[in-house]
Design a protein around this motif. Structure first.
Motif, PDB file in Angstrom:
ATOM      1  N   THR A   1      95.341  41.409  38.334  1.00 49.02           N
ATOM      2  CA  THR A   1      94.523  42.582  38.057  1.00 49.02           C
ATOM      3  C   THR A   1      93.972  43.148  39.361  1.00 49.02           C
ATOM      4  O   THR A   1      93.412  42.399  40.170  1.00 49.02           O
ATOM      5  CB  THR A   1      93.347  42.213  37.121  1.00 49.02           C
ATOM      6  N   PRO A   2      94.122  44.465  39.575  1.00 55.73           N
ATOM      7  CA  PRO A   2      93.586  45.046  40.805  1.00 55.73           C
ATOM      8  C   PRO A   2      92.055  44.977  40.825  1.00 55.73           C
ATOM      9  O   PRO A   2      91.405  45.019  39.782  1.00 55.73           O
ATOM     10  CB  PRO A   2      94.087  46.491  40.770  1.00 55.73           C
ATOM     11  N   ASP A   3      91.511  44.868  42.009  1.00 54.57           N
ATOM     12  CA  ASP A   3      90.063  44.822  42.190  1.00 54.57           C
ATOM     13  C   ASP A   3      89.487  46.205  41.939  1.00 54.57           C
ATOM     14  O   ASP A   3      89.738  47.133  42.713  1.00 54.57           O
ATOM     15  CB  ASP A   3      89.758  44.354  43.611  1.00 54.57           C
ATOM     16  N   PRO A   4      88.698  46.384  40.858  1.00 56.57           N
ATOM     17  CA  PRO A   4      88.155  47.727  40.569  1.00 56.57           C
ATOM     18  C   PRO A   4      87.224  48.235  41.667  1.00 56.57           C
ATOM     19  O   PRO A   4      87.068  49.437  41.839  1.00 56.57           O
ATOM     20  CB  PRO A   4      87.404  47.548  39.250  1.00 56.57           C
ATOM     21  N   LEU A   5      86.628  47.330  42.439  1.00 57.49           N
ATOM     22  CA  LEU A   5      85.736  47.772  43.509  1.00 57.49           C
ATOM     23  C   LEU A   5      86.502  48.481  44.624  1.00 57.49           C
ATOM     24  O   LEU A   5      85.907  49.205  45.415  1.00 57.49           O
ATOM     25  CB  LEU A   5      84.948  46.595  44.081  1.00 57.49           C
ATOM     26  N   LYS A   6      87.808  48.322  44.671  1.00 60.47           N
ATOM     27  CA  LYS A   6      88.614  49.022  45.679  1.00 60.47           C
ATOM     28  C   LYS A   6      88.610  50.532  45.439  1.00 60.47           C
ATOM     29  O   LYS A   6      88.982  51.296  46.316  1.00 60.47           O
ATOM     30  CB  LYS A   6      90.034  48.480  45.693  1.00 60.47           C
ATOM     31  N   ARG A   7      88.189  50.952  44.246  1.00 65.73           N
ATOM     32  CA  ARG A   7      88.069  52.392  43.968  1.00 65.73           C
ATOM     33  C   ARG A   7      86.920  53.019  44.758  1.00 65.73           C
ATOM     34  O   ARG A   7      86.879  54.226  44.939  1.00 65.73           O
ATOM     35  CB  ARG A   7      87.869  52.635  42.475  1.00 65.73           C
ATOM     36  N   ILE A   8      85.985  52.192  45.212  1.00 60.33           N
ATOM     37  CA  ILE A   8      84.860  52.686  46.007  1.00 60.33           C
ATOM     38  C   ILE A   8      85.384  52.944  47.411  1.00 60.33           C
ATOM     39  O   ILE A   8      85.838  52.027  48.088  1.00 60.33           O
ATOM     40  CB  ILE A   8      83.704  51.667  46.039  1.00 60.33           C
ATOM     41  N   THR A   9      85.338  54.195  47.828  1.00 61.01           N
ATOM     42  CA  THR A   9      85.875  54.556  49.140  1.00 61.01           C
ATOM     43  C   THR A   9      84.794  54.590  50.218  1.00 61.01           C
ATOM     44  O   THR A   9      85.051  54.238  51.358  1.00 61.01           O
ATOM     45  CB  THR A   9      86.576  55.927  49.073  1.00 61.01           C
ATOM     46  N   LEU A  10      83.620  55.016  49.851  1.00 54.92           N
ATOM     47  CA  LEU A  10      82.487  55.099  50.773  1.00 54.92           C
ATOM     48  C   LEU A  10      81.206  54.855  50.002  1.00 54.92           C
ATOM     49  O   LEU A  10      81.135  55.120  48.798  1.00 54.92           O
ATOM     50  CB  LEU A  10      82.368  56.502  51.381  1.00 54.92           C
ATOM     51  N   LEU A  11      80.201  54.397  50.716  1.00 52.19           N
ATOM     52  CA  LEU A  11      78.847  54.342  50.196  1.00 52.19           C
ATOM     53  C   LEU A  11      77.988  55.132  51.182  1.00 52.19           C
ATOM     54  O   LEU A  11      78.442  55.471  52.279  1.00 52.19           O
ATOM     55  CB  LEU A  11      78.383  52.892  50.076  1.00 52.19           C
ATOM     56  N   TYR A  12      76.768  55.431  50.797  1.00 50.34           N
ATOM     57  CA  TYR A  12      75.912  56.288  51.617  1.00 50.34           C
ATOM     58  C   TYR A  12      74.522  55.682  51.771  1.00 50.34           C
ATOM     59  O   TYR A  12      74.021  55.015  50.860  1.00 50.34           O
ATOM     60  CB  TYR A  12      75.779  57.670  50.972  1.00 50.34           C
ATOM     61  N   HIS A  13      73.928  55.940  52.918  1.00 54.94           N
ATOM     62  CA  HIS A  13      72.541  55.560  53.178  1.00 54.94           C
ATOM     63  C   HIS A  13      71.835  56.801  53.708  1.00 54.94           C
ATOM     64  O   HIS A  13      72.260  57.370  54.719  1.00 54.94           O
ATOM     65  CB  HIS A  13      72.461  54.442  54.223  1.00 54.94           C
ATOM     66  N   PHE A  14      70.788  57.234  53.018  1.00 51.54           N
ATOM     67  CA  PHE A  14      70.091  58.425  53.513  1.00 51.54           C
ATOM     68  C   PHE A  14      68.956  58.022  54.441  1.00 51.54           C
ATOM     69  O   PHE A  14      68.324  56.988  54.285  1.00 51.54           O
ATOM     70  CB  PHE A  14      69.598  59.321  52.376  1.00 51.54           C
ATOM     71  N   THR A  15      68.735  58.872  55.415  1.00 53.52           N
ATOM     72  CA  THR A  15      67.650  58.682  56.362  1.00 53.52           C
ATOM     73  C   THR A  15      67.303  60.035  56.967  1.00 53.52           C
ATOM     74  O   THR A  15      68.014  61.016  56.768  1.00 53.52           O
ATOM     75  CB  THR A  15      68.047  57.656  57.458  1.00 53.52           C
ATOM     76  N   ASP A  16      66.223  60.073  57.690  1.00 58.56           N
ATOM     77  CA  ASP A  16      65.845  61.264  58.435  1.00 58.56           C
ATOM     78  C   ASP A  16      66.521  61.186  59.803  1.00 58.56           C
ATOM     79  O   ASP A  16      66.627  60.106  60.397  1.00 58.56           O
ATOM     80  CB  ASP A  16      64.316  61.307  58.601  1.00 58.56           C
ATOM     81  N   ARG A  17      66.950  62.319  60.321  1.00 61.66           N
ATOM     82  CA  ARG A  17      67.604  62.334  61.634  1.00 61.66           C
ATOM     83  C   ARG A  17      66.690  61.798  62.740  1.00 61.66           C
ATOM     84  O   ARG A  17      67.175  61.322  63.763  1.00 61.66           O
ATOM     85  CB  ARG A  17      68.080  63.751  61.970  1.00 61.66           C
ATOM     86  N   ARG A  18      65.378  61.829  62.517  1.00 59.09           N
ATOM     87  CA  ARG A  18      64.451  61.280  63.515  1.00 59.09           C
ATOM     88  C   ARG A  18      64.608  59.764  63.652  1.00 59.09           C
ATOM     89  O   ARG A  18      64.138  59.177  64.625  1.00 59.09           O
ATOM     90  CB  ARG A  18      63.001  61.619  63.153  1.00 59.09           C
ATOM     91  N   ASN A  19      65.282  59.122  62.706  1.00 59.35           N
ATOM     92  CA  ASN A  19      65.483  57.674  62.751  1.00 59.35           C
ATOM     93  C   ASN A  19      66.776  57.277  63.465  1.00 59.35           C
ATOM     94  O   ASN A  19      67.011  56.090  63.692  1.00 59.35           O
ATOM     95  CB  ASN A  19      65.499  57.101  61.331  1.00 59.35           C
ATOM     96  N   LEU A  20      67.609  58.236  63.803  1.00 61.74           N
ATOM     97  CA  LEU A  20      68.927  57.921  64.362  1.00 61.74           C
ATOM     98  C   LEU A  20      68.842  57.177  65.694  1.00 61.74           C
ATOM     99  O   LEU A  20      69.633  56.258  65.941  1.00 61.74           O
ATOM    100  CB  LEU A  20      69.775  59.179  64.484  1.00 61.74           C
ATOM    101  N   ASP A  21      67.907  57.552  66.557  1.00 65.05           N
ATOM    102  CA  ASP A  21      67.785  56.843  67.840  1.00 65.05           C
ATOM    103  C   ASP A  21      67.458  55.368  67.617  1.00 65.05           C
ATOM    104  O   ASP A  21      68.005  54.493  68.294  1.00 65.05           O
ATOM    105  CB  ASP A  21      66.733  57.494  68.737  1.00 65.05           C
TER     106      ASP A  21
END
Length: 172
Positions: free
Chosen positions: A2-22
């Motif tokens: 049986t194929p792994d159904p989680l392989k259907r997940i291509t990307l996940l996301y994490h939101f943040t403010d651009r001020r946190n990027l540094d």
């Protein structure tokens, strides 16, 4: 096999403010809030508020990096509306993190009262892959409701996510 159904997940996301990027760049990735606190690191523009931090800590979810399935999440909207986040960015995290030890899934906002966390490998039947990854009738009210629910899903990663796992991290 049986194929792994989680392989259907291509990307996940994490939101943040651009001020946190540094800070994220300096640390070399995304860290759970509890780890940042242990190190005495203050986040310039936190997305959460006192209530959400307390709720996460109560459930132990402050020990995880929170991810979502789409570049939209009700908590990001709330953070912008409250002014905690001024210039949001959804960082695209490689889906391989779903195969790391200890990763959890919640079928709603993780720190919401009554929401249970499940090991990610047990979550496949709870994830609405159809509404997340196939063309559907966006005008259909039932489809809209399913999408609104799927946008609340969270994937909780119990360790730092290195920059190499973030596909769209801005240069410089």
């Amino acid at each position: 096999m049986t194929p792994d159904p989680l392989k259907r997940i291509t990307l996940l996301y994490h939101f943040t403010d651009r001020r946190n990027l540094d800070l994220i760049r300096e640390l070399g990735g995304l860290y759970p809030l509890a780890e940042l606190r242990r190190r005495g690191i203050e986040v310039p523009a936190p997305g959460g508020n006192e209530w959400s931090w307390d709720a996460d800590q109560y459930k132990g979810f402050d020990e995880y990096v929170h991810l979502c399935f789409r570049a939209t999440h009700p908590m990001e909207y709330a953070a912008r509306a409250d002014g905690r986040i001024a210039d949001s960015i959804f960082l695209m995290v490689h889906a391989d993190v779903t195969h790391w030890d200890g990763v959890l899934f919640t079928p709603d906002v993780a720190n919401k009262s009554g929401v249970k966390a499940y090991p990610i490998n047990e979550a496949a039947e709870m994830i609405d892959f159809e509404v997340l990854y196939t063309r559907t009738d966006w005008k259909n009210a039932a489809i809209q409701q399913r999408l609104r629910q799927a946008e609340k899903y969270e994937v909780l990663v119990p360790q730092a996510i290195p920059l190499e796992m973030i596909r769209n991290f801005p240069n410089g």
